[in-house]
Structures are given as C-alpha cells and as structure tokens.
Design a protein around this motif. Sequence first.
Motif, PDB file in Angstrom:
ATOM      1  N   UNK A   1       0.622  -1.323  -0.134  1.00  0.00           N
ATOM      2  CA  UNK A   1      -0.102   0.103   0.120  1.00  0.00           C
ATOM      3  C   UNK A   1       0.753   1.234  -0.064  1.00  0.00           C
ATOM      4  N   UNK A   2       1.957   1.198  -0.080  1.00  0.00           N
ATOM      5  CA  UNK A   2       2.783   2.313   0.000  1.00  0.00           C
ATOM      6  C   UNK A   2       3.637   2.588  -1.459  1.00  0.00           C
ATOM      7  N   UNK A   3       2.893   3.579  -2.101  1.00  0.00           N
ATOM      8  CA  UNK A   3       3.796   4.185  -3.527  1.00  0.00           C
ATOM      9  C   UNK A   3       5.046   4.846  -3.096  1.00  0.00           C
ATOM     10  N   UNK A   4       6.203   4.204  -3.736  1.00  0.00           N
ATOM     11  CA  UNK A   4       7.217   4.860  -3.516  1.00  0.00           C
ATOM     12  C   UNK A   4       7.821   5.264  -4.834  1.00  0.00           C
ATOM     13  N   UNK A   5       8.546   6.532  -5.106  1.00  0.00           N
ATOM     14  CA  UNK A   5       9.131   6.901  -6.228  1.00  0.00           C
ATOM     15  C   UNK A   5      10.271   6.611  -6.500  1.00  0.00           C
ATOM     16  N   UNK A   6      10.447   5.683  -7.516  1.00  0.00           N
ATOM     17  CA  UNK A   6      11.560   5.259  -8.044  1.00  0.00           C
ATOM     18  C   UNK A   6      12.293   6.252  -8.868  1.00  0.00           C
ATOM     19  N   UNK A   7      11.332   6.949  -9.788  1.00  0.00           N
ATOM     20  CA  UNK A   7      11.723   8.093 -10.653  1.00  0.00           C
ATOM     21  C   UNK A   7      10.472   8.820 -10.938  1.00  0.00           C
ATOM     22  N   UNK A   8      10.551  10.133 -10.804  1.00  0.00           N
ATOM     23  CA  UNK A   8       9.524  10.962 -10.917  1.00  0.00           C
ATOM     24  C   UNK A   8      10.213  12.428 -11.390  1.00  0.00           C
ATOM     25  N   UNK A   9      10.476  12.812 -12.655  1.00  0.00           N
ATOM     26  CA  UNK A   9      11.049  13.962 -13.186  1.00  0.00           C
ATOM     27  C   UNK A   9      10.058  14.654 -14.174  1.00  0.00           C
TER      28      UNK A   9
END
Length: 465
Positions: free
Chosen positions: A343-351
């Motif tokens: 349930x935890x969305x973790x940003x691996x890449x967001x640019x």
Amino acid sequence: MHGSGKAGAVLSLQQQTQPYPLAADLNVGGTSISFDGTLTKPASLAAIDMQLKLSGPSMARLYGLTGVLLPETPPFATAGHLTGNLGANASRWVYQQFTGTVGQSDIAGKLEFRTGQPRPLLSGAVQSKLLQVSDLGPLIGADSNASKQARGAAQRQPGNRVLPVETFRTERWTAIEADVNFKAAQITRDKDLPIQNLETQIHLKDGVLALTPLNFDIAGGRFTSNVMLDGSGKINPDAIRAELKADARRLQLKQLFPSIEGMQATVGQINADVSLSATGNSVASLLGSSNGELKGVINEGSVSKLMLETMGLNIGSVVLTRIAGDKQVKLNCMVTDFAVSNGVMKSRLFAVDTSEARIDINGTVNLGNEKLDLTLKPDAKSVRVISLRAPIYVRGTFKDPDVSVDKGALALRAGGALALAVVAPVAAIVPLVSTGPGETPGCQALMAQAGGKAVAPPPGKTPGR
C-alpha cells in the motif's frame, strides 16, 4: 409489508386454459412493486405475463424478494414487461423493454434470469445514455453518508478518509452467476472530465467477479482495463483477492483537468500503465495492501509557464507573467515510475523536464493511512528575477494536503493545482502518466530508467517474493 390488489373471479381459477387476470400494488420494506397481467394455468403457475414496475432505495434490496443479486445503487425506479415460465426443475424469467432511472442516471435494456444447477444465471444487456459518476458511488461504498443511510448501509465513511471503507458483501457472490453487458454513452461529474463510450462485460462465477474488459474514452484518449475480484473465500473467507491491469493512452492534459484555469492553455498527452494486486474487503483495505507498479510519461507537449513558475516559487517571474501574460513552455517529458508495496507508493523515478526547468520528485504516497510525503526539487535552467529554489514539500493527507517550502517556512497557496494533480490520481487508482516515445536524449535516458510495462505479483504476495 402492505398493499392492495385485484384478481379475476374465483370460479375462473378452474379454467386452466384461460389466462387468469391479476394486479397488485405492494410495498415490502420500502421497495414498491406494481404489476398488472395474467397467469396461465394458475393452479400450477405455469406462466406469467405482466407489466411490472419496481422502485426502492437500492437494487440490492431486491435480493430478499427475488433471489437475484444486484449491486448497491441510489434510489431506483423501473418499468417493463415481465414474462416467466415455471418448470418442475427450472424456471426462466425475462424482464425486457424496461426503462427507468438510478439516481440521476437513465437505464434501459433486457435481463433474463434462469434457475437451475449449479446455480441461477443472470444475463442480458443494460444501456445508459447519461450516467452520473455520483450514481456509481454506492457500488464501491464511495457515496455520501446520507446516501449510505438512505440505502440502509451499516458502515459510515469516516470524516478524515477519502478512500471508501464500506465492506463488500461477498457472502452472496456464490449464490448466482452473471453475464451482463453494460454500456453508457456518456458519464459526467458536474460537467467536468466527461467520459464517453463506457463498456464492460460483467462476469460472476464461483464467487469471482470480473469486469473484462472495462473500457471508456476520457480526456480525448482511451482507458482500457481488466478487473478481477475473487470473493469466493477459498483462500481467505474474510478478504477479496483483487487484480487490476489498466492502461491509459493519449489523454489530453487540458481535458484531464478542465476546472484548473492554469491548465487550459496546456498542450500534451499522457499515457499510463498500472498493474496492482491486493487482498482486502473494501476499496480502502485493498489499496492499503496493494502491490505492483505504476509507470508513465508525458511527452511532446507544452505547459503553462505561469503554472511552472508557481510550482517553482519564482516570485518575480510570477509577478511579471501576471502583468505581461502567460506563455507556453516546451515540455520535453515527464517520466514516473512508482513501486507499490503493502500500500505504499514509492517514487523510484519522477521527473518533469522542460525547456526552462527540471523538477525531481521523491517520496511516498501511503494508500493505507492516506498520507503524502513528497519532496519537489526544482532546478531552473535560466536566470530568474527572484528565485527561491528551496525544496517544496507535499505532505498531509488526501483529505487535507499541505504544500509548503523548506519545512513549512512559506505556504504555497497557489499549489492547490499541484496538490490536486497528486491526490486525484490516487483517489481514482490510476496515475496520470505512463509509457510513450520521447524527443530529447535526456528523456530517453529517463524512460530507459523506468523500464517496461508495469507488473504486479499475485494477490497477497509482495514484490520480489
């Protein structure tokens, strides 16, 4: 239960070759039933032919009267032609040429119900010319507490939660099978973000509910998906095993956010891929335990300079832009890659990369406790009159997001549009970005980092296991 009715002469019951007239108006637990027609061979109830009207607070309440499993709905009313043939081992009922309303939406179509082994089957086709999004809320418990009370739902939505907590009633899913096609020409939500040409095939067998496919046109593009909800209880009697595979293609930015003024001059299209699996007994618990990936890109477009300047808190440029007018900034690309675990969305890449700035976003979106913890780091490519390049924080909850600069030293009130852009995709399950071609070498490198299509483990399993 109360009501009134009329029937043919008692002596005519002996005339088995003549249809026996029968009419009645009944009210059973708030559900109104009105019919006027005939019985054939009334002593054995061989056949029924009548005009039938139904109305009530929710279609789900018809289960106790008919044994037909229908979804939770707003108040409804229908009128149509009912025919039935009753056999020794099975019966067939057809409700056809019916029209009606569910909430503020219209419905029409034909449904057939057959009894028999291994369980009864509901089949047919239902259409809607105009469907209101609010009328879909009761299906997943996303309607208001007032609506829940009106349809007799036991569970109320907490005031601090956005994701619906009402539990699914899966104990009835194994009582019937279903194969129903549903189409809606247009779906509206207060005239914002219109959706057209929705079509889904609803399958229910052995307690497994599948929407294969669930497709519609939105924001100038197309959303396609397959949804599976296993409520059979074979593995866990208290939880649904769910899978979602979806993609969005060619969504237009300015059509996606029609109520945000700064987006109306925006050009650019979005593509998205989502793959999630989960176990739970409500939308909130399913998303709070979900695993999978969300990936995407926006490319070959342009965005409002004023909106970018506001996001980057370049105060001088915002003032000058307000005076001299807005202009479009070339958007090289926006690439995102979220891993979802428990349930935890973790940003691996967001640019976000434009001709004038690059913004890198890191952090998490917790679907379990509905909390945001994102940090935006703007990096301007050109000189600004006054440029505050401190990190921007998006924190708080889905219900009450907070956007601030450098540990809350300065409130970014103009960040409402950004907060909406973060929260709205979460509430709708699907993100607003995905895979697609890019123009610049930098964007190609970013997309290479994001990798291929989104994938998810089997329900109940975490990534990597």
